[in-house]
Each structure stands twice: as structure tokens, then as C-alpha cells.
Design a protein around this motif. Structure first.
Motif: not given
Lengths: 101, 554
Positions: A69, A72-73, A75-76, A79-80, A83-84, A86-88, A90-91
């Protein structure tokens, strides 16, 4: 449920290491390492966080489930961040503006 | 001389309701069942406040020029959204039915942390008071999403006070989730293995994971919002070097999974209803169980579909679009498995099952229109239109509220020890279904035709559809008031319920009286069969890895 008893000495040593690392952070901030400024600061911060989690929060002696657990914290949070980014990051990869012309 | 004949007074057996009547016994209780009732009454109150804002909105939209001013309308939809999402939908099934049922379903005497459970209710109430205070002291007009930079820089309403309310209520959600996770791991009765757990429990386990892993992010995001507003910290406001899209990323990292906090418990209720009223075991137990976990995990990878037109990169948009399609798979597995469970089942049309039928149809429409919105090219046209409003109301109201009402009716005999009037209940379920569809189906058409959300006025050619929607809302309102009346009546005057009025499987029906005693069971239950064993067949033996069959039977 058995509880592992941690000697006071361990807490004191970890505390000393944390203080030492804080002092290192301050000291390093006075030297310009170029690109390594960020890397060094983050490395020290991560080491400190791991020490707190392992010793002060007792994850080191905890069951595998608790470790899962705690992991997991992180890992999560990864993710944040991933993936955030992945936007910045790849602009502008796809030059959409030129397709319109 | 006269003789007074007295009816022989029969004492009802002690249960969690009659054990004590003092107000302290309620406000300081640590009994999970009483805390569930505290939540039941408080979320019903919030539902009525949130509903009142919706009524005002629908009155406004009955005429193209509106009734209220634009500013008032902005506050109405904002307060409707905030109260319904954070103070009704998120706590609804977990905090009421989950609190009441999870310990009983797994054969425990209470949750793992009863005092934390009570604390979560107090925290929820404190958060609710902040939000209501803001609502009645002028309101807030940012939309429930608090988008920057409007919320950080331009709005002159109670942004921080409302955000504080949501922030505080978030901790209530985290504590409930934590309590469920520990309880399900540690307090199952002998024989209650993971693969024998009712699917209601699996769904709540998945929900609890999201609550614990996601809620801290919205909490810190709202703190950053307040810092930006007070100190101009330069995080979200582009005027001082911030990035408003970062707010959307952080907000939706929680708020999209929060949609699954709202719908997963409803799916758990559905599995109980469909099996009981089809008299059949669930089709594909492990698929339904693990699809809940899959929804909880994959649900965290899709938030960017809220940002397709916000300035997010094309690459990120494509990735989030594809991932959004993937999250539809586990939801579809559930719908197909409930349908397969009903196939050749011995179906009865009791009230909870009517709500279950409503859920399957409406959730399917809500889910499939979600795929339309996840398609980037279509979303460019449909972003911020009534199509989006209709889509998520089909999931939240058509799905979650239907499941909630179905669950409340199904477990009402267990919670109160009384039966409700079946005819009225069926009538109300029908009214809710008709009213719901009349309210929200026209909104799909409105959105497709280009009616934007959050506008207080509109061109006259949209009036017919808007009037249909407002008419539907009034029917839906009646559909909600009827159960409120007959359930309140039945609680005091309804006929006494037997222990298992539906002849259902599960510890709460087979082992606990209606209503249960304070510690749920007179003797500790021992589980010897799989969940939903309506056929009475013995469990299929599946030898564990490395275990000889002969040894198990020895």
C-alpha cells in the motif's frame, strides 16, 4: 500481533542523518552545478523521504501488505506526474497549426 | 368495579435501534449501523438542497430569456453541482449502505475503526456547513470544477469558503475508504474468503482504493487554489507565471476517478439485486469482481479526456482518448454479466429489481455516450454542451441514484425491520424512470444541436426541448418525494419485516435479524458456501497450486 521494538539509538541516528542531509542541501545550494542543481537537490530529498518512511513510519518492519500500500501511493503519484508531463513535454510535437493552412 | 383489559405487551427483541433512544446514543455512537443512519439523514438533506437548486435552474430554463439574472444562474448551477457531487453522490452508497452492510456481509461485528467512522461523519458535516454557509451567504459562481484562472483571479464570490468545504469533506471520504480497506482485509468471518465475498463488498473495496489514493490530490489542489487566490503564488494564474491547464490536470486526476467513486458502489448494489431477483448465482463472479478493480485502476489513466479542447497536446489527447475507450471494457463486462445472470433466471418484478432494470438501461446509454465524448473529433463539437450534461446525468442519476434507491428499498426491511408499501414503491419507480428520461433525453438533442451548458438564456428554437426537460424534472421531483413519504410512513407504521423477506442469500439476510442487534450476530457466522448460491449446489473444488486433491479431502 507482534511489534518490533526499535531502539532509541536508531531514531537518533536517523534524525542525525536527516539533519546532515538538510545541511548538505543548504551547502550545495550555494554552489552552481548547472544542470545538476536540480538532480542533487531531488536526490537528497528522496533519500530523506525514504528514511522517514522506513524508520519513522515503520514501513521497514511492516508486513508485505503494508509495503504494497505504501508503494501504491508512490505509484499513483507517478501516474499523476508521468501523464501530466506527457502533455507538457509533447506540446508542439504535432504541428497542428500548419495543417490548417 | 371495572376491569381494565390490557393488550399483552410483547417486547421487541433488542436491536440496534431500540437499544437506546437518547440523543447522545446517536451523536456519540460508534455502531456502524447508527452512523449509516446519521449519513442517510444528512445526505438526504443535502440531496434536497441540491435538488432545490436544480428546480430553480429548470424554472429559469423554461423560458428563453430566463427568470433569474445571469449571475444568479451561475451560482445556481455551481451550488447544484458542488452539493450533489461532493455532499450527495460521493458519500451516498458507501457511507449509507456500505457502512451499514459491509461488516454484516463479511461477518464482522463492526468496522475496523468505529471511532474513525464516527469522526468521518462529523468531518462531513463540518465540510457541509462550510459549503452551505457559502451557498446561503451569496453563493459561488465558478462551476463545480473551480477552473482557474476564473476561480483564482476574477470571481468575487465565496470561492475559498466553498473550496474549504470540499477540502474538509474529502477527509471524511478518505477515512471511510481507509476503514473499508482495513475491515475487508482483516475482519472477514471464518470461511469468508476473498472469492466468496459478496460483489457489493468487492465494489466498495475498489471504491475505497480510489478514495484513499485520489482524494489527497483534490485536497492539495484546492489548497493551491486558495494560495493562488490569497497570495498570488503563480501556480495556476498565467498573469503571474502559472498555468491554468495544470489546475485542470490536477483537478481531473481526482475528479474523473471520483466518477467511479460514485458509480462503483451502485454497480455493487446491482450485483446483489440482479442475483436475488433472478434467483441465480452471478454469471462470471471473478470477472465482475475484478472488473471493479480494473475500473478503479484504469479510471486513473483517463482524466485527460476532459482537456481535449483546453490546450492539452495532441499526443496526450490521443493517449487519453484511447485509454478512455479501454475503461469502457470492464463496465461493459458488468452489464453483460448482469444480463447473462438474468438469462433463464426466475425473474420477479419487485421494486428493487425495477430500479435494477432502470440502472442497466440508463447506465448503458450513459456509458455509450461517454465513448462518443471520448472520441476527440466528436468532442470538439460536443465539449461544454448539453450533450455532456445529459451523458453524466445518465450515469450519475440514471445509474447511481437508481442503484441507491434500489438498494434503499432492498435493504429497507433489514435497516428498519419494516416493510414498505409495494404498490406505491412500484409506482414511484415508474415515475422516476419516466421523469428521468423526459428530463435528460432532450438534453442529448439540445447538446448535439449546439446548446452550450451553463448559459441562463438561449435562442427560441431550443425552447420546446427545454420545456420538455423542465416538465420531466417536475415529474422526477414527484418521483423522489413519493418514496420519501411512504418510506417515512413505513418506518413507523409498516408491517414488521421477517429476517429474510426476499429469500436472499448473504450473511445479512441469512444470519442477522431484521433489524440486527448492536453487534450484528448472536453467534459468529461461519461461511461454508460461495456468494449467491441460489441453486444450492456445492462450491466447485479448485485445487490450490501445489496442493494435492487427496490432502484436501483427508
Amino acid at each position: 500481533m507482534t511489534r518490533h521494538i526499535v531502539p532509541v539509538r536508531t531514531y537518533v541516528s536517523v534524525y542525525a542523518v536527516l539533519i546532515a542531509l538538510t545541511a548538505t542541501t543548504v551547502a550545495v545550494s550555494r554552489i552552481d552545478l548547472g544542470e545538476f542543481n536540480f538532480i542533487v537537490a531531488m536526490t537528497i530529498a528522496v533519500i530523506k523521504a525514504v528514511l522517514v518512511i522506513m524508520f519513522f513510519m515503520h514501513v521497514r518492519e511492516a508486513s508485505a501488505l503494508t509495503k504494497l500500500f505504501a508503494g501504491a501511493g508512490f505509484f499513483w503519484m507517478a501516474i499523476l506526474i508521468v501523464f501530466t508531463l506527457s502533455d507538457y513535454l509533447s506540446r508542439g510535437w504535432l504541428p497542428l497549426g500548419q495543417w490548417w493552412r | 368495579m371495572s376491569t381494565i383489559f390490557e393488550q399483552p405487551r410483547v417486547e421487541a427483541p433488542a436491536n440496534y435501534l431500540n437499544v437506546d433512544y437518547g440523543w447522545k446514543s446517536w451523536l456519540f455512537t460508534t455502531d456502524h449501523k447508527r452512523i449509516a443512519l446519521l449519513y442517510l439523514f444528512s445526505i438526504t438533506a443535502f440531496f434536497m438542497v441540491g435538488g432545490a437548486f436544480a428546480v430553480a435552474m429548470r424554472i429559469n430554463l423554461a423560458s428563453p430569456r430566463g427568470v433569474f439574472s445571469a449571475d444568479t444562474y451561475n451560482k445556481l448551477f455551481t451550488m447544484h453541482g458542488i452539493i450533489m457531487v461532493f455532499f450527495f453522490l460521493v458519500p451516498s452508497i458507501p457511507a449509507v449502505l456500505g457502512n451499514f452492510l459491509i461488516p454484516i456481509m463479511i461477518g464482522a461485528r463492526d468496522l475496523a475503526f468505529p471511532r474513525i467512522n464516527l469522526l468521518s461523519w462529523y468531518i462531513y458535516i463540518v465540510g457541509g456547513i462550510f459549503a452551505l454557509w457559502a451557498a446561503f451567504d451569496g453563493g459561488v459562481d465558478t462551476g463545480w470544477t473551480f477552473y482557474a484562472p476564473y476561480s483564482t483571479t476574477y470571481s468575487n464570490t465565496h470561492v475559498i469558503l466553498t473550496a474549504m468545504g470540499v477540502f474538509v469533506a474529502g477527509f471524511s471520504s478518505i477515512l471511510t475508504g481507509l476503514n473499508f480497506i482495513v475491515t475487508i482485509h482483516k475482519m472477514r468471518a471464518p470461511g469468508m474468503t476473498w472469492m466468496r465475498l459478496p460483489l457489493f463488498v468487492w465494489a466498495h473495496y475498489a471504491t475505497a482504493l480510489i478514495q484513499v489514493l485520489g482524494t489527497p490530490v483534490i485536497a492539495i489542489t484546492l489548497v493551491l487554489l486558495a494560495l493562488e487566490r490569497i497570495l498570488h503564488a503563480g501556480i495556476f494564474d498565467p498573469a503571474v507565471g502559472g498555468d491554468p491547464i495544470l489546475f485542470q490536470h490536477l483537478f481531473w486526476f481526482y475528479s474523473h476517478p471520483a466518477v467511479y467513486i460514485m458509480i462503483l458502489p451502485g454497480m455493487g448494489v446491482m450485483s446483489e439485486l440482479v442475483t436475488c431477483f433472478s434467483r441465480k448465482g452471478i454469471f462470471g463472479y471473478s470477472f465482475v469482481a475484478f472488473s471493479s478493480i480494473a475500473i478503479a485502476v484504469v479510471g486513473f489513466f483517463v482524466w485527460g479526456h476532459h482537456l481535449f479542447v483546453a490546450g492539452q497536446s495532441m499526443y496526450a489527447g490521443t493517449v487519453f482518448s484511447l485509454l478512455s475507450f479501454i475503461v469502457a471494457v470492464p463496465s461493459a463486462i458488468k452489464v453483460f454479466n448482469w444480463t447473462a445472470t438474468m438469462y433463464r433466471g426466475s425473474i420477479s418484478f419487485d421494486t428493487p429489481m425495477l430500479y435494477a432494470f432502470g440502472f442497466i438501461g440508463l447506465f448503458t446509454i450513459g456509458g455509450l455516450t461517454g465513448l462518443i465524448l471520448a472520441t476527440m473529433a466528436l468532442d470538439v463539437h460536443l465539449t461544454d454542451t448539453y450533450f455532456v450534461i445529459a451523458h453524466f446525468h445518465y450515469v450519475m442519476v440514471g445509474g447511481m441514484v437508481m442503484a441507491y434507491l434500489g438498494g434503499i428499498h432492498f435493504w429497507f426491511p433489514k435497516i428498519t425491520g419494516r416493510m414498505y408499501p409495494e404498490l406505491w414503491a412500484k409506482f414511484a419507480a415508474l415515475v422516476v424512470f419516466v421523469g428521468f428520461n423526459l428530463t435528460f433525453f432532450p438534453q442529448f438533442l439540445l447538446g448535439y444541436l449546439g446548446m452550450p451548458r451553463r448559459y441562463y438564456s438561449y435562442p427560441e428554437e431550443f425552447q420546446v426541448l427545454h420545456v420538455m426537460s423542465s416538465a420531466g424534472a417536475s415529474i422526477l421531483g414527484v418521483g423522489y418525494v413519493i418514496p420519501l413519504i411512504y418510506l417515512a410512513w413505513a418506518w413507523r407504521k409498516g408491517p414488521r419485516a421477517p429476517q429474510n423477506p426476499w429469500d436472499a442469500k448473504g450473511l445479512e439476510w441469512e444470519k442477522a435479524p431484521s433489524p440486527p442487534p448492536t453487534f450484528n450476530f448472536d453467534t459468529l457466522p461461519i461461511v461454508t458456501e460461495p456468494a449467491y448460491n441460489y441453486s444450492g449446489e456445492p462450491e466447485k473444488e479448485e485445487p490450490l497450486a501445489g496442493e494435492q486433491r487427496g490432502d484436501r479431502h483427508a
